[in-house]
Structures are given as structure tokens and as C-alpha cells.
Design a protein around this motif. Structure first.
Motif, mmCIF file in Angstrom:
data_model
loop_
_atom_site.group_PDB
_atom_site.id
_atom_site.type_symbol
_atom_site.label_atom_id
_atom_site.label_comp_id
_atom_site.label_asym_id
_atom_site.label_seq_id
_atom_site.Cartn_x
_atom_site.Cartn_y
_atom_site.Cartn_z
ATOM 1 N N PRO A 57 0.819 -1.213 0.000
ATOM 2 C CA PRO A 57 0.000 0.000 0.000
ATOM 3 C C PRO A 57 0.847 1.254 0.000
ATOM 4 C CG PRO A 57 0.096 -0.933 2.204
ATOM 5 C CD PRO A 57 0.793 -1.916 1.304
ATOM 6 N N THR A 58 0.188 2.395 -0.099
ATOM 7 C CA THR A 58 0.864 3.685 0.035
ATOM 8 C C THR A 58 1.543 3.771 1.398
ATOM 9 O OG1 THR A 58 -0.827 4.682 -1.355
ATOM 10 C CG2 THR A 58 0.494 6.181 -0.038
ATOM 11 N N ASN A 59 2.719 4.369 1.421
ATOM 12 C CA ASN A 59 3.448 4.593 2.668
ATOM 13 C C ASN A 59 3.904 3.278 3.311
ATOM 14 O OD1 ASN A 59 4.612 6.188 4.657
ATOM 15 N ND2 ASN A 59 2.730 6.437 5.836
ATOM 16 N N SER A 60 4.403 2.380 2.459
ATOM 17 C CA SER A 60 4.889 1.091 2.969
ATOM 18 C C SER A 60 6.391 0.917 2.775
ATOM 19 C CB SER A 60 4.149 -0.068 2.284
ATOM 20 O OG SER A 60 4.362 -0.051 0.876
ATOM 21 N N TYR B 240 5.071 -5.646 1.046
ATOM 22 C CA TYR B 240 5.300 -4.688 2.124
ATOM 23 C C TYR B 240 3.983 -4.357 2.821
ATOM 24 C CZ TYR B 240 9.773 -3.922 -0.252
ATOM 25 O OH TYR B 240 10.998 -4.098 -0.839
ATOM 26 N N GLU B 241 4.087 -4.043 4.116
ATOM 27 C CA GLU B 241 2.941 -3.570 4.884
ATOM 28 C C GLU B 241 3.102 -2.077 5.156
ATOM 29 O OE1 GLU B 241 0.360 -5.444 5.530
ATOM 30 O OE2 GLU B 241 1.300 -7.249 4.687
ATOM 31 N N ARG B 242 1.994 -1.428 5.390
ATOM 32 C CA ARG B 242 2.030 0.001 5.686
ATOM 33 C C ARG B 242 2.833 0.262 6.959
ATOM 34 N NH1 ARG B 242 -0.815 4.827 4.480
ATOM 35 N NH2 ARG B 242 -0.992 6.185 6.306
ATOM 36 N N SER C 84 2.778 3.054 8.895
ATOM 37 C CA SER C 84 2.069 3.792 9.942
ATOM 38 C C SER C 84 0.578 3.475 9.846
ATOM 39 C CB SER C 84 2.298 5.303 9.789
ATOM 40 O OG SER C 84 1.859 5.738 8.516
ATOM 41 N N LEU D 67 -3.429 3.610 9.497
ATOM 42 C CA LEU D 67 -4.421 4.423 8.804
ATOM 43 C C LEU D 67 -5.785 4.039 9.361
ATOM 44 C CD1 LEU D 67 -5.113 6.478 6.568
ATOM 45 C CD2 LEU D 67 -5.379 4.538 5.005
ATOM 46 N N LYS E 25 -8.056 4.045 -2.087
ATOM 47 C CA LYS E 25 -6.932 3.620 -1.250
ATOM 48 C C LYS E 25 -5.685 4.469 -1.519
ATOM 49 C CE LYS E 25 -6.477 -0.882 -0.619
ATOM 50 N NZ LYS E 25 -6.425 -2.337 -0.898
ATOM 51 N N GLY F 294 -4.425 6.824 1.545
ATOM 52 C CA GLY F 294 -3.125 6.438 2.080
ATOM 53 C C GLY F 294 -2.152 7.572 2.252
ATOM 54 N N ARG G 6 1.794 10.155 7.118
ATOM 55 C CA ARG G 6 3.073 9.775 6.520
ATOM 56 C C ARG G 6 4.067 9.318 7.592
ATOM 57 N NH1 ARG G 6 7.106 14.181 3.995
ATOM 58 N NH2 ARG G 6 8.785 12.796 3.310
#
Length: 569
Positions: free
Chosen positions: A98-101, A231-233, A235, A237, A347, A351, A355
Motif C-alpha cells: 500500500p501507500t506509505n509502505s 510490504y505492509e504500511r 504507519s 491508517l 486507497k 493512504g 506519513r
């Protein structure tokens, strides 16, 4: 300011009907001479190609003789178009999450360690950021986009926009960012070209997990080794269970997302009226430099611009310290109809909140309206639908060879019938080239070669923007007639000033597109477009004037919200 344009109606075979009318309140003047008006009035924009040609059926197997067996429209094996890459057995690493991962961060670490490499991003902003990062890390890196070429002494690395990817050079390491954009109807073919054509010992692909099965299937025929890193996020959400309900409840660090330029400025005005907040804005038609400046201002805790009002342009390319994403709506107009946002779109935007290692380590996301919450929650809890096909478009070589077999056919007809007759494998679709065909219809009227026509067709002209289209028309006409296009003969640089209203701002953004187009053409036809420095200088002035407007907060507008938003309110 004077903006002098002959009044005329343009009706194209592709359904365009507009009126360009003299506007005494506009900010600049194009010197549109009578011969250009006549060209536009009597030329391709009033010509119905299909009716005039009778939609002839072409022989797509060569030159029309029974001895030719070559089928130009057979696009079932696009991996064979890239012989340099096919000589290699590449190691392809998919970094998905996801975003930010941290997926792109991991790929960039490998790029920094490599002896030579290239980063291919979907946006100039991302290419700028990577070039800056590598140079700061003492890894000399060139920046090459459609509009910039900044070469660094001793550089063995490049940061480029994906359309500028070099498929003839060999690299130690390469990155394609946002690889899921192979599915983009307009630009997907550029990502497919990079995927199949970049010759690198290691090719790192960063993006959404939904693209993995397609990439694995496409690369079965290339002989590359493929591995997947998930990868996992980094932080949390958190999807809130209640809506914000009122714009007056917006707080520092919030980003209100809406999907029209008109609504962005209407919301900005409402949020700022009580005097508690000042808003930065980000949307697609803002010049990249201005988007970066607006993002920087929002991120800077020392000034008063503490709220962001933005479109989905925040979905990639900008590092933003957002506490909470608030969707004003979960619908957008996509150019043909108003539709719900997709799971992937929701998403990607959501996401951006929270940050990693920012002031807001926990991101929140919600909506203005309670009835939007079910779609928001279900989307965030669902995997993105699998991407089934990648965009494809024939190479210039194929188009050129077909043109040689059918020399009387213009580029418009070549593109049209390639699209209608192309043979594809199940992994691909022909990219949407409607706008390219509009440009092709225009340049087919001009006495220039196929290579130059193709160059104009793939240029970054916004053919649906009246001012941008007008500037392009003058560039193309003067190029065909004289072989040289002097910017000063078209553009009165001394009359541009700070816009007073959102309408004037939009015109200034359109002018920036014209200047951007000139710079793009000057990097490819340097002798014919000699005023690159002038155009670049005027672009900088446009950016400055746009920034002055946004900072001055002069929002003189009675247009209010778009129809969609008025219904909701």
C-alpha cells in the motif's frame, strides 16, 4: 490584457465544437494571423474524415500485393520489439504494497548501490525528487523529462519520466515506479514499453499488489527471473466511523479532497472565511513547479497555510504531512461520465494521510457526508481488483513501415485503422489514442514528414484546452511553412500579469501549457524551436504569478460549487 483571436467555430470529425472569441479581459495575446485562421476554418477541424474518405478498407498485410505476407497489425508479441533487453536474462523484483509502505524506498536503496541505473517515474515531480536525492547522496544523476534535460558531470544514473525511458542502453539497475499504471487507458503503453524494453541486470517494479499476476504472465515469454517482495504500511491508517459533517470542523493538518477545480476554490473560500485557516491547493492543471511550492508551503509549520484543498493529484508525486484525508465526495467526472471512485483510487488517496516519520504518524480518513462512509470503509478493507491487461501501442517503426506500404494515407488514418484492426494477446489492450488522433487530423493537413507528424502527435499538447490547442496550431503551421518557430512572434511576454479571478488563473495555467509545449518541442527540434530559454523564462514568470495569486487569496468568483456538490449540500 489583450487576447486577440479571430472569432470562429471549429467542428472536427471527432465531435469538437468550440468558439474562440475575443476576450478583452484575458491576460495575453496570440498573434493569430489570417492564414492561420483560414487554416483552422477550412482545414481539418471542419473536415469529416470518415465521410470524406468513405472509410476505406486497407490491406494490412503489406503493400497490397499478393506476395507480401507481413501483417503490420500483428501486435501479439511486443516483447520482440526490444532486442537489447531480450539479449539479457533480467532479474525482475516486484516491490508491492500500500501507500506509505516503503516499497519505493527499498528499490531506491538498490539503485544507489548500483554502478549505473535509471529511475522511471510517472510524474516529473517524482523524477525531480529522485534526481535530487541521488545527487545529495553523492551519486551523480541526470534529470531527463519531456521538458528538462539536466546533465551532471560523471553521472551513470538517470531519473526520467517513464515516456523518456531509454530502451537502447544497458543498466546495472532500473526502477519503474507505480507499475500498476500499465493499466492506464492513455499512458499504459509507456509503462509496458519500459517493462518489456528496459535492459537492466536488475529491474525493480514498485506498485500495487493487483498488478503481480499480470506482470508474471507477461514476463513468462521474456525468460526473466521474477520475485515478489510484499510490504505492509509503516504507519496506521484509521477509517473514522463518523463524517466531518461541516467544513467549519476542519482543523490544522487536514486535506479536503474534491474533484473539480471549481469546487477546490469554493471550499478554499469557505474554509478561509472565518479567519482560522489558510489553504494551499493542489490539482492536476497547476504547473508541477506550483504544485511543489504549494505542498512545501503546506508542510512548513512556520507559516499559516495549515490546510490543504486538493484533487486526486495528491495521490502520487508529493510528500505531504497530512493528518486527515476528508473526501468531499466519492464521485468524479472522468471525462465522459460521473462515476464512483474505484477501490484503487480511494486507497491511493486515503493512504496519503499519516506519513511515516512525519508530524502525524497516525493517519485518519473520513468523508463530509455520512452516506459516503460505507463505500469508503468497504474500499479500504478490500484488495484492489486484479489488473488484467496492460496498454500497448505500435512503435513508430511499425507505423512508418505501414505508411511506406500505403503512402497516400495520412497519420490519422494509419492510427485509426491500427486501432481498429490490431491483433493482441489477452494480456494487452490498445491504448486510448482519441486525443492523438485529434492532433493527427490537424497535422495531416500540413506538408511535413511522417516523423515530424508523429512527434507532434505524441507531444504533451492538451488538445481539449482551447488556448493550448490554439498555441499548438500556430506552432505546427509555422513549422510546416517556415521550418522555424520564433516564440516572440506569437507571444507578447510583457503583458502577462497576476490574475485577478479563478477564470484568469485558468487562462494563465493554459498559457503555461503552451510554453511547456514549446520547451518540449525545442528539445527535439532544436533548430526549429530556438527560443527555449525564452519559453523557460516565461514559464517561471507564470509560476510566480500563479503563486502570487494563490498567496494573495484573491478569490473573486460567483460560480460556487459544481452541480454535483450543490446537490449534496
Amino acid at each position: 490584457m489583450a487576447y486577440s483571436v479571430h472569432r470562429l467555430r471549429k467542428v472536427s470529425a471527432l465531435g469538437i465544437s468550440r468558439v474562440l472569441q475575443a476576450d478583452k479581459g484575458s491576460l495575453w495575446r496570440f498573434h493569430l494571423k489570417p492564414e492561420v485562421s483560414e487554416f483552422m476554418r477550412l482545414g481539418v477541424l471542419t473536415r469529416n474524415y470518415k465521410k470524406s474518405s468513405g472509410s476505406p478498407k486497407f490491406d494490412f498485410t503489406g503493400d497490397g500485393t499478393t506476395t507480401s505476407k507481413f501483417d503490420f497489425t500483428d501486435l501479439t508479441s511486443p516483447h520482440t520489439w526490444y532486442p537489447v533487453a531480450r539479449k539479457m536474462k533480467r532479474k525482475v523484483v516486484l516491490h508491492v504494497g500500500p501507500t506509505n509502505s516503503g516499497k519505493t524506498y527499498s528499490a531506491l536503496k538498490q539503485l544507489v548501490r548500483s554502478s549505473s541505473g535509471v529511475y522511471c517515474g510517472p510524474l516529473r515531480l517524482l523524477a525531480w525528487e529522485v534526481a535530487k536525492r541521488l545527487n545529495k547522496a553523492n551519486v551523480p544523476c541526470d534529470l531527463i523529462t519531456g521538458q528538462e534535460k539536466e546533465l551532471v558531470e560523471g553521472a551513470n544514473h538517470k531519473a526520467v519520466t517513464v515516456e523518456m525511458a531509454d530502451v537502447s542502453s544497458v543498466y546495472d539497475c532500473a526502477i519503474i515506479d507505480e507499475i500498476q499504471m500499465v493499466a492506464c487507458k492513455q499512458r499504459g503503453f509507456a509503462f509496458t514499453r519500459a517493462l518489456l524494453g528496459i535492459a537492466a541486470n536488475e529491474l525493480h517494479l514498485c506498485g500495487d499488489p493487483a498488478v503481480v499476476p499480470l506482470v508474471e504472465d507477461i514476463l513468462k515469454v521474456t525468460g526473466d527471473d521474477v520475485e515478489v517482495h510484499t510490504y505492509e504500511r509503516l504507519s496506521p491508517l484509521v477509517a473514522m466511523k463518523v463524517p466531518v459533517q461541516s467544513v467549519s470542523d476542519i482543523k490544522t493538518g487536514d486535506c479536503l479532497v474534491t474533484f473539480s477545480r471549481k469546487d477546490i476554490y469554493a471550499y478554499k473560500k469557505i474554509i478561509e472565511k472565518p479567519g482560522k485557516h489558510l489553504c494551499s491547493v493542489v490539482y492536476g492543471s497547476l504547473p508541477p513547479e506550483t504544485r511543489t511550492a504549494q505542498a512545501t508551503r503546506f508542510n512548513d509549520e512556520t507559516n499559516d497555510f495549515d490546510v490543504l484543498v486538493a484533487s486526486d493529484a495528491i495521490g502520487m508525486g508529493l510528500n505531504l504531512n497530512i493528518s486527515r484525508i476528508i473526501f468531499s465526495t466519492l464521485q468524479k467526472y472522468d471525462g465522459s461520465k460521473t462515476r464512483d471512485l474505484t477501490v484503487s483510487e480511494i486507497k491511493q488517496i486515503a493512504g496519503r494521510a499519516g506519513r511515516f516519520q512525519s508530524k502525524f504518524p497516525v493517519g485518519e480518513v473520513t468523508c463530509l457526508y455520512e452516506d459516503d462512509l460505507p463505500l469508503l470503509h468497504s474500499s479500504l478493507n478490500s484488495p484492489s481488483p486484479l489488473i488484467e491487461r496492460a496498454g500497448l501501442f505500435p512503435t513508430f517503426d511499425l507505423l512508418s513501415r505501414y505508411s511506406q506500404a500505403h503512402p497516400k494515407r495520412g497519420l490519422y488514418h494509419i492510427l485509426e485503422h491500427f486501432v481498429e484492426n490490431a491483433k493482441l494477446s489477452s494480456n494487452y489492450f490498445i491504448s486510448n489514442v482519441e486525443d492523438m488522433m485529434k492532433v493527427a487530423a490537424l497535422v495531416d493537413e500540413l506538408p511535413i514528414g511522417l516523423k515530424e507528424k508523429y512527434l507532434f502527435v505524441v507531444s504533451p499538447v492538451d488538445i481539449n484546452d482551447e488556448i493550448s490547442a490554439l498555441g499548438f496550431t500556430q506552432f505546427a503551421k509555422r513549422f510546416s511553412k517556415r521550418g522555424i518557430v520564433n516564440l516572440r512572434e506569437i507571444f507578447e511576454e510583457d503583458r502577462v500579469k497576476v490574475p485577478r479571478t479563478p477564470t484568469e488563473l485558468k487562462e494563465l495555467e493554459s498559457l503555461h501549457k503552451v510554453l511547456d509545449l514549446y520547451v518540449w518541442l525545442s528539445l527535439r527540434l532544436e533548430d526549429s524551436f530556438p527560443d527555449r530559454e525564452v519559453a523557460a523564462s516565461q514559464k517561471s514568470i507564470c509560476n510566480l504569478l500563479i503563486e502570487q495569486f494563490l498567496e494573495g487569496n484573491r478569490l473573486i468568483s460567483s460560480s460556487g460549487f459544481s452541480k454535483n456538490q450543490r446537490k449534496r449540500r
